[in-house]
Enzyme design. Structure first.
Site, short mmCIF file in Angstrom:
data_model
loop_
_atom_site.label_atom_id
_atom_site.label_comp_id
_atom_site.label_asym_id
_atom_site.label_seq_id
_atom_site.Cartn_x
_atom_site.Cartn_y
_atom_site.Cartn_z
N ARG A 237 39.36 6.67 43.71
CA ARG A 237 39.39 5.32 43.64
C ARG A 237 40.88 5.04 42.91
O ARG A 237 41.43 5.86 42.11
CB ARG A 237 38.21 4.66 42.52
CG ARG A 237 36.91 4.81 43.24
CD ARG A 237 36.82 3.55 44.20
NE ARG A 237 35.23 3.63 44.71
CZ ARG A 237 35.00 4.05 45.66
NH1 ARG A 237 35.96 4.83 46.75
NH2 ARG A 237 33.66 4.07 46.09
N GLU A 266 42.78 -3.95 46.07
CA GLU A 266 42.79 -3.46 47.64
C GLU A 266 42.08 -4.92 48.32
O GLU A 266 41.18 -5.44 47.70
CB GLU A 266 41.66 -2.70 47.98
CG GLU A 266 42.11 -1.25 47.44
CD GLU A 266 41.09 -0.08 47.63
OE1 GLU A 266 40.18 -0.20 48.41
OE2 GLU A 266 41.44 0.99 47.06
N HIS A 285 41.99 2.62 52.89
CA HIS A 285 40.81 2.83 52.29
C HIS A 285 39.80 3.25 53.53
O HIS A 285 38.87 2.61 53.73
CB HIS A 285 40.12 1.69 51.51
CG HIS A 285 39.14 2.29 50.68
ND1 HIS A 285 38.78 1.72 49.26
CD2 HIS A 285 38.11 3.46 50.79
CE1 HIS A 285 37.88 2.53 48.73
NE2 HIS A 285 37.40 3.42 49.62
P1 NAP Z 1 30.72 14.05 43.23
O1 NAP Z 1 29.94 15.16 44.15
O2 NAP Z 1 29.80 13.49 42.22
O3 NAP Z 1 31.94 14.93 42.62
C1 NAP Z 1 32.67 14.07 41.52
C2 NAP Z 1 33.03 15.61 40.71
O4 NAP Z 1 34.12 14.81 39.67
C3 NAP Z 1 32.14 16.19 40.09
O5 NAP Z 1 32.24 17.31 40.33
C4 NAP Z 1 32.02 15.67 38.69
O6 NAP Z 1 31.79 16.71 37.77
C5 NAP Z 1 33.59 15.44 38.36
N1 NAP Z 1 33.85 14.42 37.35
C6 NAP Z 1 33.22 13.44 36.99
N2 NAP Z 1 33.85 13.11 35.82
C7 NAP Z 1 34.75 13.72 35.56
C8 NAP Z 1 35.79 13.86 34.42
N3 NAP Z 1 35.76 12.58 33.63
N4 NAP Z 1 36.72 14.80 34.54
C9 NAP Z 1 36.68 15.63 35.49
N5 NAP Z 1 35.69 15.57 36.39
C10 NAP Z 1 34.85 14.81 36.52
O7 NAP Z 1 30.88 12.91 44.21
P2 NAP Z 1 31.84 12.87 45.63
O8 NAP Z 1 30.79 12.73 46.61
O9 NAP Z 1 32.57 14.09 45.77
O10 NAP Z 1 32.58 11.47 45.54
C11 NAP Z 1 33.65 11.59 44.56
C12 NAP Z 1 34.35 10.21 44.69
O11 NAP Z 1 34.96 9.96 45.71
C13 NAP Z 1 33.18 9.27 44.62
O12 NAP Z 1 32.69 8.64 43.39
C14 NAP Z 1 34.08 7.83 45.26
O13 NAP Z 1 34.58 6.88 44.22
C15 NAP Z 1 35.15 8.54 46.08
N6 NAP Z 1 35.28 8.28 47.45
C16 NAP Z 1 36.28 7.76 47.94
C17 NAP Z 1 36.20 7.38 49.41
C18 NAP Z 1 37.19 6.66 50.28
O14 NAP Z 1 36.91 6.22 51.10
N7 NAP Z 1 38.47 7.05 49.80
C19 NAP Z 1 34.95 7.92 50.28
C20 NAP Z 1 33.90 8.57 49.63
C21 NAP Z 1 34.10 8.92 48.17
P3 NAP Z 1 30.30 17.60 37.67
O15 NAP Z 1 30.18 18.38 38.81
O16 NAP Z 1 30.21 18.30 36.57
O17 NAP Z 1 29.32 16.34 37.58
#
Ligand code: NAP
Length: 326
Positions: A237, A266, A285
């Site tokens: 994000r 955005e 995005h």
């Molecule tokens: P996810 O599986 O929940 O992965 C997020 C990771 O970040 C988890 O491993 C979590 O740790 C870690 N985390 C959370 N807070 C943290 C912090 N303060 N410091 C360090 N690590 C931290 O989510 P995902 O499916 O991979 O998606 C991640 C993000 O990508 C989404 O939230 C979204 O905002 C973004 N995204 C963007 C797009 C785009 O179009 N560009 C598309 C999809 C998603 P834990 O494992 O310990 O919980």
């Protein structure tokens, strides 16, 4: 009384038909502001919402007295006040897993484009400026064999790292809220504190969710820790990065280049220097924006809202609420 679902992002005919079997649907696929009068009107009667991106504020929730559930067509849920939803007994659902691989492809696309200057060089061909073999002032930098630093090592972070380790022979470092021993075993990934990772990685890739802890996680101090040759990629994000600091850092030469799919505002404002910097690859995005994945995400959102409004367990709940009003 038949419950009503307000849909404010496009669904296909089949998805709409599934909703219409048991519910009344207010379909407003082109809404781009929560202030839109048609959206506000429909909100009053809505038991369910299906959409994405619009910031859903407590003030908006005050205008939705019947609301029981929201199915976001996204995995990120930083635009919803989750604690407030829980307090009001409103279930929030998202779309994890189905977009992981496509978003990881986008992350790697940005890594490759930024490293090999693909957009700059394609522009040269398009403008008819390719007259001779390109000189070394246009050379890029290798990706294979380099050190990839993942900031956030969840679903998408792991999928990007898998591409790097298994496809490009990269060494993987990660910083994350919790340790990931299974990914260390699978990919040879090594944990680092964030500062150490920033100093050691050739490519820094951010995939943490946006929340109170990660807002501006990467700013001037963090950019200064990177190698001058580093490539910085953000597919998470925009607000995870202090964008003004990023612009300053890129101008100063560290990091060397950036690949960005997300921005603090955005669409990217016309005045943003990021639109014109040659060492920036900026995408609008598009992390999950393929036909297959957007269909799968909408399918998941439909399954979520149908289950939630029928009093069943939805596939992807974000919060836990007591029994709903059904
Ligand atoms: P996810 O599986 O929940 O992965 C997020 C990771 O970040 C988890 O491993 C979590 O740790 C870690 N985390 C959370 N807070 C943290 C912090 N303060 N410091 C360090 N690590 C931290 O989510 P995902 O499916 O991979 O998606 C991640 C993000 O990508 C989404 O939230 C979204 O905002 C973004 N995204 C963007 C797009 C785009 O179009 N560009 C598309 C999809 C998603 P834990 O494992 O310990 O919980």
């Amino acid at each position: 009384m038949t419950k009503r679902i307000l849909v404010y992002r496009p669904l296909n005919e089949d998805q709409l038909a599934r909703l219409e079997r048991d519910f009344r649907v207010d379909y407003l696929p082109k809404i781009d502001s929560a202030e839109d009068p048609a959206f506000l009107d429909a909100l009053v009667n809505a038991h369910g919402l299906v959409g994405a991106s619009l910031p859903i504020t407590p003030a908006l929730l005050d205008r939705a007295p019947n609301l029981e559930a929201i199915a976001s067509i996204s995995v990120g849920y930083d635009n919803y006040p989750v604690d407030e939803l829980t307090r009001r007994g409103i279930l929030l659902c998202n779309t994890p897993d189905v977009l992981t691989e496509t978003t990881a492809d986008t992350g790697f696309l940005l890594i490759m484009c930024a490293a090999r200057r693909a957009i700059e060089l394609a522009g040269m061909v398009q403008r008819g400026e390719w007259h001779e073999s390109i000189g070394k002032e246009w050379f890029g930098t290798d990706v294979h064999g380099k050190t990839l630093g993942m900031v956030g090592f969840g679903r998408i972070g792991a999928a990007i790292a898998r591409r790097g380790a298994l496809g490009f022979g990269m060494r993987v470092l990660y910083s994350n809220a919790s340790p990931k021993p299974e990914l260390e075993a699978e990919l040879g990934a090594q944990h680092r504190e964030l500062d150490a990772l920033l100093a050691e990685a050739d490519i820094v890739c951010v995939t943490v969710p946006l929340n109170a802890d990660t807002h501006h996680l990467i700013g001037a101090r963090e950019f200064a820790l990177m190698k001058p040759s580093a490539i910085f990629v953000n597919v998470a994000r925009g607000k995870v990065v202090d964008e003004a600091a990023l612009i300053e850092a890129l101008r100063a030469g560290t990091p060397h280049a950036a690949g960005l799919d997300v921005f603090e505002r955005e669409p990217l404002p016309e005045t943003s220097p990021l639109r014109h910097m040659p060492n920036v690859v900026a995408l609008p995005h598009i992390g999950s924006a393929t036909h297959e994945t957007r269909t799968a995400m909408a399918d998941r959102a439909v399954a979520n809202i149908l289950a939630a409004l029928n009093g069943e367990q939805p596939p992807s709940p974000v919060n836990e609420v007591g029994p709903t009003h059904s």
